[in-house]
Enzyme design. Structure first.
Site, PDB file in Angstrom:
ATOM      1  N   TYR A  55       0.946  -1.179   0.039  1.00  0.00           N
ATOM      2  CA  TYR A  55      -0.099   0.054  -0.059  1.00  0.00           C
ATOM      3  C   TYR A  55       0.911   1.292  -0.144  1.00  0.00           C
ATOM      4  O   TYR A  55       0.329   2.589  -0.202  1.00  0.00           O
ATOM      5  CB  TYR A  55      -0.949   0.050   1.196  1.00  0.00           C
ATOM      6  N   HIS A 118      -0.054 -11.760   3.017  1.00  0.00           N
ATOM      7  CA  HIS A 118      -1.054 -10.973   2.213  1.00  0.00           C
ATOM      8  C   HIS A 118      -2.013 -11.756   1.630  1.00  0.00           C
ATOM      9  O   HIS A 118      -3.210 -11.656   1.381  1.00  0.00           O
ATOM     10  CB  HIS A 118      -0.251  -9.809   1.716  1.00  0.00           C
TER      11      HIS A 118
END
Length: 321
Positions: A55, A118
């Site tokens: 991100y 993730h």
């Protein structure tokens, strides 16, 4: 300032605020805007922040927490719960611990409260723009080797708790069968249009906390869907209750026992998203929501490849509904 209920502490994880602020945005938001939004969120009562290496917001979260301490908004870093994630290019047995250390450098912190795998996918090591080229998807995912690296992060104190993201019920059960340190959390897409019934049942049975991202469907993002915000049923319930459609969705997740992640930098919506604790849905409203047609908003098409471990969306999610 709002007070957010917490998941009680367990042997797997310390207390965890039931509402967290997400930081995923594509295209990326400026670091100044992100840091300012995190600071305002802390002022409003948010104490749980979700970030990830991919991100590019770890530094923003760290700066916001440090500034909040300087301003006296919180007493110390220990007053916030920070989650980050190991990206797929580092999901290799020997790369997990170094990647976790890099995350801590980005955050300017000694530890994260929760560190997640993730996705159950490994990419060739390196830095790639998102979406990444399909040719970097590797043919297998070494779940056990990766998890041993996560357990080492826990043993070293780099992460107070460890968990996973985007794991199907089948993959979660596979991980539980080999884990010495059990995953505390599985973070996945959850909203009234994708209720995760099968996965939630497994998580409840195994004592794994379900954490929901995209609780409003992530309308307007490359991975999201308008199905939630455009739902006539949810609009009717919101109108009858004098609440926003977003509040109906968030309250529904809250009543399921989930931790939920909201993502907005708009102050009005930040406040509205915390106004979900002192009222309830009726049995009739819950029943109407349970009957909504189901539509996965994030199928994970980026990870589907003829030469990867998942040849189809069905392979990736193992039929979870």
């Amino acid at each position: 300032m709002a007070t957010i209920p917490e998941v009680p502490a367990s042997e797997l994880i310390q207390t965890m605020p039931r509402v967290g602020m997400g930081t995923a945005a594509f295209p990326f938001t400026s670091s100044e805007d992100t840091t300012a939004a995190m600071l305002r969120a802390i002022e409003l009562g948010y104490r749980h922040f979700d970030t990830a290496r991919i991100y590019a917001t770890e530094g923003c979260v760290g700066e916001a927490v440090a500034e909040a301490v300087r301003r006296g908004l919180i007493a110390s870093r220990a007053d916030v719960f920070v989650t980050s994630k190991i990206w797929c290019s580092d999901l290799h047995a020997g790369r997990v611990v170094p990647a976790a250390r890099e995350t801590l450098r980005n955050l300017g912190m000694d530890y994260v409260d929760l560190l997640l795998v993730h996705w159950p996918v490994s990419l060739t090591p390196g830095n790639y723009d998102f979406p990444f080229p399909k040719e970097v998807i590797l043919p297998s995912f070494d779940m056990e080797g990766v998890w041993r690296g996560m357990e080492e992060c826990h043993r070293l104190g780099l992460a107070r708790a460890i968990g996973v993201s985007n794991f199907s019920a089948k993959k979660l059960e596979q991980l539980l069968s080999l884990a010495a340190v059990r995953p505390a959390v599985n973070q996945v897409e959850v909203n009234p249009m994708w209720q995760q019934r099968t996965l939630r049942e497994v998580c409840r049975r195994e004592g794994v906390q379900l954490c929901g991202y995209s609780p409003l469907g992530a309308k307007g993002t490359p991975w999201g869907s308008a199905a939630v915000m455009d739902s006539g049923v949810l609009q009717e319930i919101a109108g009858a209750k004098g609440k926003t459609l977003a509040q109906i969705c968030l309250r529904w997740l809250y009543e399921q026992g989930d931790v939920l992640l909201v993502k907005t930098y708009n102050e009005k919506r930040m406040k509205e998203n915390l106004d979900i604790f002192n009222w309830e849905l009726t049995d009739e409203e819950r029943e109407r929501i349970s009957q909504l047609p189901q539509l996965r908003g994030l199928p994970g098409l980026e990870f589907i490849s003829d030469h990867g471990p998942y040849k189809s969306v069905e392979d990736l999610w193992d039929g979870d509904v």
